[in-house]
Design a protein around this motif. Structure first.
Motif, PDB file in Angstrom:
ATOM      1  N   GLU A  93     -12.188 -61.359  24.076  1.00 47.50           N
ATOM      2  CA  GLU A  93     -13.629 -61.193  23.879  1.00 47.50           C
ATOM      3  C   GLU A  93     -13.857 -59.868  23.164  1.00 47.50           C
ATOM      4  OE1 GLU A  93     -16.239 -61.686  27.294  1.00 47.50           O
ATOM      5  OE2 GLU A  93     -14.673 -62.834  28.313  1.00 47.50           O
ATOM      6  N   VAL A  94     -14.977 -59.786  22.477  1.00 46.16           N
ATOM      7  CA  VAL A  94     -15.354 -58.533  21.819  1.00 46.16           C
ATOM      8  C   VAL A  94     -16.866 -58.362  21.913  1.00 46.16           C
ATOM      9  CG1 VAL A  94     -15.485 -59.573  19.521  1.00 46.16           C
ATOM     10  CG2 VAL A  94     -15.096 -57.140  19.720  1.00 46.16           C
ATOM     11  N   GLU A  95     -17.278 -57.121  22.094  1.00 46.89           N
ATOM     12  CA  GLU A  95     -18.694 -56.756  22.059  1.00 46.89           C
ATOM     13  C   GLU A  95     -18.850 -55.692  20.988  1.00 46.89           C
ATOM     14  OE1 GLU A  95     -20.197 -55.570  25.946  1.00 46.89           O
ATOM     15  OE2 GLU A  95     -18.609 -56.777  26.860  1.00 46.89           O
ATOM     16  N   THR A  96     -19.669 -55.982  19.998  1.00 48.24           N
ATOM     17  CA  THR A  96     -19.927 -55.028  18.924  1.00 48.24           C
ATOM     18  C   THR A  96     -21.388 -54.610  18.997  1.00 48.24           C
ATOM     19  OG1 THR A  96     -18.222 -55.990  17.503  1.00 48.24           O
ATOM     20  CG2 THR A  96     -19.928 -54.687  16.425  1.00 48.24           C
ATOM     21  N   LYS A 120     -21.915 -60.326  21.288  1.00 43.94           N
ATOM     22  CA  LYS A 120     -20.713 -60.634  22.063  1.00 43.94           C
ATOM     23  C   LYS A 120     -20.080 -61.898  21.504  1.00 43.94           C
ATOM     24  CE  LYS A 120     -22.484 -58.700  26.353  1.00 43.94           C
ATOM     25  NZ  LYS A 120     -22.715 -58.935  27.775  1.00 43.94           N
ATOM     26  N   GLY A 121     -18.769 -61.899  21.485  1.00 40.96           N
ATOM     27  CA  GLY A 121     -18.051 -63.074  21.018  1.00 40.96           C
ATOM     28  C   GLY A 121     -16.854 -63.357  21.910  1.00 40.96           C
ATOM     29  N   LYS A 122     -16.524 -64.649  22.048  1.00 41.06           N
ATOM     30  CA  LYS A 122     -15.332 -65.082  22.777  1.00 41.06           C
ATOM     31  C   LYS A 122     -14.437 -65.857  21.832  1.00 41.06           C
ATOM     32  CE  LYS A 122     -17.193 -65.398  27.434  1.00 41.06           C
ATOM     33  NZ  LYS A 122     -17.213 -66.181  28.659  1.00 41.06           N
ATOM     34  N   ARG A 123     -13.157 -65.665  22.001  1.00 40.56           N
ATOM     35  CA  ARG A 123     -12.209 -66.397  21.168  1.00 40.56           C
ATOM     36  C   ARG A 123     -12.342 -67.886  21.460  1.00 40.56           C
ATOM     37  NH1 ARG A 123      -8.217 -65.280  18.129  1.00 40.56           N
ATOM     38  NH2 ARG A 123      -7.996 -63.117  18.792  1.00 40.56           N
ATOM     39  N   GLU A 124     -12.421 -68.658  20.385  1.00 38.53           N
ATOM     40  CA  GLU A 124     -12.471 -70.109  20.524  1.00 38.53           C
ATOM     41  C   GLU A 124     -11.040 -70.618  20.575  1.00 38.53           C
ATOM     42  OE1 GLU A 124     -14.940 -71.908  17.565  1.00 38.53           O
ATOM     43  OE2 GLU A 124     -16.508 -70.396  17.848  1.00 38.53           O
ATOM     44  N   ARG A 125     -10.763 -71.422  21.556  1.00 39.26           N
ATOM     45  CA  ARG A 125      -9.382 -71.920  21.718  1.00 39.26           C
ATOM     46  C   ARG A 125      -9.298 -73.348  21.325  1.00 39.26           C
ATOM     47  NH1 ARG A 125      -5.600 -67.991  23.950  1.00 39.26           N
ATOM     48  NH2 ARG A 125      -6.950 -66.249  24.243  1.00 39.26           N
ATOM     49  N   PHE A 184     -11.065 -61.044  15.683  1.00 38.03           N
ATOM     50  CA  PHE A 184     -10.386 -62.215  16.244  1.00 38.03           C
ATOM     51  C   PHE A 184      -9.298 -62.723  15.293  1.00 38.03           C
ATOM     52  CE2 PHE A 184     -14.359 -63.110  18.875  1.00 38.03           C
ATOM     53  CZ  PHE A 184     -13.759 -62.712  20.062  1.00 38.03           C
ATOM     54  N   ASP A 185      -9.581 -62.724  13.989  1.00 40.54           N
ATOM     55  CA  ASP A 185      -8.597 -63.193  13.012  1.00 40.54           C
ATOM     56  C   ASP A 185      -7.348 -62.312  12.992  1.00 40.54           C
ATOM     57  OD1 ASP A 185     -10.233 -65.276  12.233  1.00 40.54           O
ATOM     58  OD2 ASP A 185     -10.881 -64.333  10.358  1.00 40.54           O
ATOM     59  N   ARG A 186      -7.535 -61.014  13.132  1.00 40.40           N
ATOM     60  CA  ARG A 186      -6.408 -60.086  12.992  1.00 40.40           C
ATOM     61  C   ARG A 186      -5.629 -59.886  14.289  1.00 40.40           C
ATOM     62  NH1 ARG A 186      -6.707 -54.570   9.727  1.00 40.40           N
ATOM     63  NH2 ARG A 186      -7.130 -56.101   8.112  1.00 40.40           N
TER      64      ARG A 186
END
Length: 121
Positions: free
Chosen positions: A92-95, A116-121, A84-86
């Protein structure tokens, strides 16, 4: 939402809650699903309109070969946060991290987690 899949990244490293895992090491298999809009990349054939798979691989390899952690859940969290930083394009990302041979007695193929993660806005 469109998706990029990067599957089967296999890296030898030294993570684990058990001392022997940190001494002997083991393979970790990482699968990623990156959720983003790929419509401009599809229309323009322009690499800047997507996420460079090779760069993602290098980032994951650096994280997994880096500082040892006890939990693969934490390791997946570090991967998600740095993706998310880069890459602002990732929404969203699933690792998924799989340990093919953890030090657990029994008959099984592997153990793993998906974070799972979602970008925080």
């Amino acid at each position: 939402m469109d998706k990029i899949h990067i599957n089967g990244i296999k890296i030898y490293s030294y993570h684990g809650a058990i001392k022997e895992e940190r001494v002997l090491g083991q393979y970790f298999i990482i699968d990623l699903v990156l959720h983003l809009d790929l419509s401009m990349a599809a229309r323009t054939d322009d690499l800047s309109q997507t996420v460079h798979y090779g760069e993602v691989y290098e980032l994951v390899e650096t994280i997994v070969k880096g500082e040892a952690v006890s939990l693969i859940e934490h390791l997946a969290g570090k991967i998600n946060a740095q993706l998310f930083d880069r890459y602002a394009k990732i929404v969203e990302v699933e690792t998924t991290i799989t340990k093919p041979n953890p030090p657990i007695d029994g008959n099984y193929d592997s153990v793993g987690i998906t974070l799972k993660g979602k970008r925080e806005r």
